[in-house]
Motif scaffolding. Structure first.
Motif, mmCIF file in Angstrom:
data_model
loop_
_atom_site.group_PDB
_atom_site.id
_atom_site.type_symbol
_atom_site.label_atom_id
_atom_site.label_comp_id
_atom_site.label_asym_id
_atom_site.label_seq_id
_atom_site.Cartn_x
_atom_site.Cartn_y
_atom_site.Cartn_z
ATOM 1 N N ILE A 143 0.845 -1.205 0.000
ATOM 2 C CA ILE A 143 0.000 0.000 0.000
ATOM 3 C C ILE A 143 0.873 1.244 0.000
ATOM 4 C CG2 ILE A 143 -1.775 1.289 1.260
ATOM 5 C CD1 ILE A 143 -2.611 -1.438 2.495
ATOM 6 N N ALA A 144 1.921 1.230 0.816
ATOM 7 C CA ALA A 144 2.823 2.380 0.904
ATOM 8 C C ALA A 144 3.520 2.647 -0.422
ATOM 9 C CB ALA A 144 3.844 2.143 2.012
ATOM 10 N N SER A 145 3.659 1.605 -1.247
ATOM 11 C CA SER A 145 4.315 1.767 -2.550
ATOM 12 C C SER A 145 3.343 2.151 -3.645
ATOM 13 C CB SER A 145 5.031 0.457 -2.929
ATOM 14 O OG SER A 145 6.018 0.128 -1.976
ATOM 15 N N GLY A 146 2.095 2.464 -3.267
ATOM 16 C CA GLY A 146 1.122 2.936 -4.245
ATOM 17 C C GLY A 146 -0.052 2.016 -4.462
ATOM 18 N N GLY A 147 -0.082 0.870 -3.761
ATOM 19 C CA GLY A 147 -1.207 -0.037 -3.905
ATOM 20 C C GLY A 147 -2.485 0.546 -3.323
ATOM 21 N N ASN A 148 -3.608 0.100 -3.844
ATOM 22 C CA ASN A 148 -4.917 0.589 -3.392
ATOM 23 C C ASN A 148 -5.441 -0.321 -2.288
ATOM 24 O OD1 ASN A 148 -7.976 0.654 -3.396
ATOM 25 N ND2 ASN A 148 -7.524 2.407 -4.708
ATOM 26 N N ILE A 149 -5.643 0.244 -1.101
ATOM 27 C CA ILE A 149 -6.043 -0.572 0.047
ATOM 28 C C ILE A 149 -7.382 -1.255 -0.170
ATOM 29 C CG2 ILE A 149 -7.162 1.331 1.297
ATOM 30 C CD1 ILE A 149 -6.086 0.037 3.901
ATOM 31 N N ASN A 150 -8.278 -0.618 -0.905
ATOM 32 C CA ASN A 150 -9.596 -1.206 -1.115
ATOM 33 C C ASN A 150 -9.533 -2.403 -2.064
ATOM 34 O OD1 ASN A 150 -10.333 2.126 -0.948
ATOM 35 N ND2 ASN A 150 -11.277 0.740 0.516
ATOM 36 N N GLU A 151 -8.689 -2.302 -3.090
ATOM 37 C CA GLU A 151 -8.516 -3.445 -3.986
ATOM 38 C C GLU A 151 -7.784 -4.579 -3.282
ATOM 39 O OE1 GLU A 151 -6.531 -1.969 -7.411
ATOM 40 O OE2 GLU A 151 -8.191 -0.673 -8.032
ATOM 41 N N LEU A 152 -6.795 -4.226 -2.485
ATOM 42 C CA LEU A 152 -6.049 -5.242 -1.759
ATOM 43 C C LEU A 152 -6.900 -5.895 -0.668
ATOM 44 C CD1 LEU A 152 -2.631 -3.391 -1.490
ATOM 45 C CD2 LEU A 152 -3.131 -5.409 -2.870
ATOM 46 N N ALA A 153 -7.885 -5.144 -0.119
ATOM 47 C CA ALA A 153 -8.769 -5.715 0.896
ATOM 48 C C ALA A 153 -9.576 -6.869 0.325
ATOM 49 C CB ALA A 153 -9.702 -4.636 1.449
ATOM 50 N N VAL A 154 -10.019 -6.725 -0.923
ATOM 51 C CA VAL A 154 -10.779 -7.808 -1.563
ATOM 52 C C VAL A 154 -9.916 -9.055 -1.679
ATOM 53 C CG1 VAL A 154 -11.987 -8.508 -3.665
ATOM 54 C CG2 VAL A 154 -12.233 -6.160 -2.800
ATOM 55 N N GLU A 155 -8.639 -8.849 -1.927
ATOM 56 C CA GLU A 155 -7.729 -9.979 -2.136
ATOM 57 C C GLU A 155 -7.270 -10.613 -0.832
ATOM 58 O OE1 GLU A 155 -3.412 -10.918 -4.308
ATOM 59 O OE2 GLU A 155 -4.374 -8.940 -4.510
ATOM 60 N N TYR A 156 -6.964 -9.790 0.184
ATOM 61 C CA TYR A 156 -6.299 -10.312 1.380
ATOM 62 C C TYR A 156 -7.144 -10.335 2.653
ATOM 63 C CZ TYR A 156 -1.867 -9.915 -1.179
ATOM 64 O OH TYR A 156 -0.852 -10.057 -2.082
ATOM 65 N N SER A 157 -8.146 -9.449 2.790
ATOM 66 C CA SER A 157 -8.793 -9.253 4.090
ATOM 67 C C SER A 157 -9.602 -10.462 4.528
ATOM 68 C CB SER A 157 -9.707 -8.025 4.060
ATOM 69 O OG SER A 157 -10.238 -7.798 5.348
ATOM 70 N N ASP A 158 -9.457 -10.800 5.805
ATOM 71 C CA ASP A 158 -10.262 -11.863 6.409
ATOM 72 C C ASP A 158 -11.568 -11.331 6.995
ATOM 73 O OD1 ASP A 158 -8.379 -13.896 5.877
ATOM 74 O OD2 ASP A 158 -7.197 -13.305 7.636
ATOM 75 N N ASP A 159 -11.814 -10.042 6.831
ATOM 76 C CA ASP A 159 -13.091 -9.458 7.264
ATOM 77 C C ASP A 159 -14.146 -9.863 6.237
ATOM 78 O OD1 ASP A 159 -15.285 -7.935 7.896
ATOM 79 O OD2 ASP A 159 -14.170 -6.087 8.222
ATOM 80 N N PRO A 160 -15.196 -10.615 6.647
ATOM 81 C CA PRO A 160 -16.195 -11.095 5.683
ATOM 82 C C PRO A 160 -16.855 -9.965 4.887
ATOM 83 C CG PRO A 160 -16.482 -12.166 7.810
ATOM 84 C CD PRO A 160 -15.478 -11.081 8.009
ATOM 85 N N SER A 161 -16.951 -8.771 5.481
ATOM 86 C CA SER A 161 -17.625 -7.669 4.783
ATOM 87 C C SER A 161 -16.774 -7.059 3.679
ATOM 88 C CB SER A 161 -18.009 -6.580 5.786
ATOM 89 O OG SER A 161 -16.851 -5.944 6.306
ATOM 90 N N ALA A 162 -15.492 -7.429 3.619
ATOM 91 C CA ALA A 162 -14.594 -6.811 2.638
ATOM 92 C C ALA A 162 -15.000 -7.122 1.210
ATOM 93 C CB ALA A 162 -13.157 -7.261 2.890
ATOM 94 N N LYS A 163 -15.621 -8.290 0.972
ATOM 95 C CA LYS A 163 -16.044 -8.629 -0.388
ATOM 96 C C LYS A 163 -17.083 -7.639 -0.896
ATOM 97 C CE LYS A 163 -13.447 -12.245 -0.086
ATOM 98 N NZ LYS A 163 -12.099 -12.188 -0.697
ATOM 99 N N MET A 164 -17.836 -7.031 0.053
ATOM 100 C CA MET A 164 -18.871 -6.094 -0.353
ATOM 101 C C MET A 164 -18.411 -4.639 -0.247
ATOM 102 S SD MET A 164 -22.773 -5.834 1.090
ATOM 103 C CE MET A 164 -23.081 -7.499 0.516
#
Length: 663
Positions: A165-186
């Motif tokens: 993220i610090a290198s320019g990645g988008n946290i919202n796009e990365l959340a879909v890929e990595y987050s274990d929070d079930p709501s992240a898919k939505m």
């Protein structure tokens, strides 16, 4: 200056700490003012009590010499009564012990470490409520029964994604890929706007210390590690009230969204017409069954209470009655109408609800752990790790009921577990604690860690209580004041008040002995008519003229004349003392009927028999006799106590006390 002791039984407790004059109590903490029955009384006690009176009336200034002497005498009488109550063992009764213990528990609360931490959390929470925060996050959860190595793997993954993220990645796009929070898919990790007390404490602490755009290091909470990016922070808009219309999307219909979109667009167009009524539109078209029959009305809500899309739309409306374009949420399409807005409430109005939220499980546990840490440091807590580990090994697989046998078998009852200052706590003390408590609410009753932690916490709390009694002068003074106040009340109730009420023979004897104090002046039977409306004077005159005074005449006037003109007259009838009566004192007692002008009004007077001065009957003055009899009992008690207990005053200390009270 009125000398007032606040007896516990007489007042409503506020437990607001009263300011004591800065130049007095601190300088006089242990100097002896007098002895009563051979026991010392510190001048700090008198200074404390009188300073409270001055704090209640700051405009009154210092004490004159005369006032000081009067208050000193009252103070001596007060202390004599307390000493007598102790001599009668009134401080050993179940009633006293129960009342004083209850009071002591309530009184100490504001002085405790826990209270100061809670107050700090309250103020911090309200300060943070002034803003709302928008943040996105990625959650990295631990696997079940995670080992230390598992935790490190999760931490490394969190750090890797943070660097991305610090290198320019988008946290919202990365959340879909990595987050274990079930709501992240939505929601793609977007938490929307929220404010204080809506997230777990470590998460809240992190975001409120960030600036927009900043990316956090991994934040550990009970859910796992979070990488957080703060998107925005702005002033809290307070609360909003809206009504809404909902068109749902049929999930079983492939064209469900298009159908819902067209329907809500048609409804929105219909609402724009001047001839339409919001309540009727909602009733006919809204698919929210909970609100469509009441105009779609929702309760007041604040930021963080609704799903983000709905909430952002509601707070974007500015004028009451304003209607939003359709907004899509997970429930369907909504049209909102603004019903009202109001700012954040004051701290005083929110304090109760904030305190309730802060004392919920996670924050309460956090405060308790902070309290314990401070207590351990302040009271020199030293734990014997080896003995505690041996105890845990012996008991961790045991039930509470078998703790005693297991400890006896392992020879652990005399082992020292920890020390608090000079006090030592052994295995036997732990067993005694466990045996005294039936259970610890909300936890596994056979969990050694739970019982041991509770034992340590209870021991530290007792150490804090003892420290308060030894070292906090204000707490000592207030506690002693209420202790003595309860004893004084008990003694007075026993020796003066109840005796004065119940001792009918004593009342009669006092009445006969002091008959000169219960005398009527000359009295006359009289009927007085005060004319308020002079145009009605002749009506009253005609009614009473030429008539003899009797009770029926008064009743007849009220029924026939006064009732027809209730604002024209004021009347009184009965046997009245003449001397100090504003009208009768001017009357000629030899004339049965007369008219007197006084204070701007005409008074018509009809007089009956004159009764010369003489003693009041006991039944006529019993209330006054009881009051005076109680006062005589009180004075007799004081005289008896002054004979029973010697009072020796240190004149130099007395003068120092006077000076201190006037600084």
């Amino acid at each position: 200056m009125v000398f007032s002791f606040r007896l516990a039984s007489f007042i409503v407790f506020t437990f607001t700490l009263v300011a004591i004059q800065s130049n007095s109590l601190a300088a006089l903490q242990s100097d002896q003012l007098m002895t009563i029955g051979g026991e010392p009384v510190d001048k700090s006690e008198l200074v404390y009590l009188l300073s409270k009176g001055q704090s209640d009336n700051p405009a009154q200034g210092g004490l004159s010499r005369e006032e000081f002497e009067e208050n000193l005498e009252r103070f001596i009488n007060y202390k004599l009564k307390v000493k007598e109550a102790e001599a009668l063992n009134l401080d050993q009764t179940e009633e006293f012990i129960s009342e004083f213990s209850t009071f002591q528990e309530t009184l100490k609360a504001p002085f405790l470490i826990k209270n100061s931490l809670e107050e700090g959390e309250l103020r911090k929470a309200y300060s943070r409520l002034q803003e709302v925060i928008r943040a996105s996050h990625i959650l990295f959860q631990f696997p079940p029964n995670a080992s230390k190595e598992d935790s490190l793997i999760v931490l490394r993954m969190a750090l890797k994604v943070r660097d991305e993220i610090a290198s320019g990645g988008n946290i919202n796009e990365l959340a879909v890929e990595y987050s274990d929070d079930p709501s992240a898919k939505m929601n793609k990790g977007d938490l929307g706007y929220f404010t204080s007390l809506q997230m777990v404490p470590p998460f809240e602490d992190a975001v409120y210390n960030m600036q927009p755009g900043e990316i956090s290091s991994p934040v550990l909470t009970s859910f796992g590690y979070h990488i957080i990016q703060l998107m925005d922070r702005r002033p809290n808009p307070g609360q909003v009230k809206v009504s809404h219309l909902l068109v749902r999307i049929d999930p079983d219909n492939p064209n469900g969204e298009d159908i819902a979109k067209r329907k809500v667009a048609d409804v929105y167009q219909e609402i724009q017409k001047e001839s339409t009524f919001w309540d009727e539109i909602v009733k006919n078209y809204s698919e929210d069954l909970a609100t469509n029959q009441k105009g779609g009305a929702l309760p007041w809500f604040s930021v963080g209470s609704m799903i983000p899309e709905f909430e952002m739309t509601a707070f974007s409306l500015t004028e009451e009655g304003e209607i939003s374009p359709p907004v899509k949420t997970q429930y369907g399409y909504h049209i909102l109408r603004l019903e009202g807005k109001r700012p954040l409430e004051s701290f005083d109005n929110m304090e109760k609800s904030l305190r309730s939220k802060i004392l919920r499980a996670s924050r309460s546990s956090l405060i308790e752990s902070q309290v314990m840490a401070i207590q351990k440091s302040r009271y020199n807590f030293q734990e014997n790790d080896g003995n505690v580990m041996s105890l845990e090994t012996a008991l961790k697989a045991k039930t509470v009921a078998t703790y005693a046998d297991a400890m006896e078998e392992a020879g652990l009852t005399t082992n020292e577990l920890f020390a608090i200052g000079e006090s030592r706590f052994t295995g036997s003390d732990f067993l005694a604690f466990v045996s005294q408590k039936e259970r610890i609410p909300g936890v596994d009753q056979n969990n050694f860690d739970t019982w041991y932690t509770a034992f340590v916490a209870t021991s530290l709390n007792k150490a804090e209580d003892q420290d308060l009694l030894r070292n906090n002068k204000e707490y000592q003074m207030t506690l002693n004041e209420y202790r003595d106040g309860i004893l004084l009340f008990s003694l007075m109730n026993q020796e003066v008040w109840q005796k004065g009420i119940m001792d009918s023979l004593g009342q009669r004897a006092y009445y006969q002995k002091n008959l000169q104090d219960y005398q009527w002046n000359d009295r006359v039977e009289a009927f007085l008519i005060k004319v308020l409306d002079i145009s009605q004077a002749n009506t009253a005159k005609n009614f009473v003229s030429g008539k003899e005074l009797n009770p029926d005449l008064s009743s007849a006037f009220k029924n026939d004349i006064e009732s027809a003109n209730p604002l024209a007259f004021q009347t009184s009838y009965g046997l009245m003392e003449i001397k100090d009566h504003p009208i009768l004192s001017q009357a000629n007692l030899s004339e049965k009927y007369q008219e007197i002008e006084a204070n701007g009004h005409l008074h018509l007077i009809l007089l009956g028999e004159v009764i010369p001065a003489g003693p009041k009957d006991f039944s006529e003055t019993r209330g006054l006799v009881i009051r005076d009899y109680q006062e005589s009992l009180d004075q007799a008690l004081i005289q008896r106590l002054r004979s029973k207990y010697s009072v020796v005053i240190d004149e130099e200390a007395k003068e120092e006390t006077f000076i201190a009270l006037n600084q």
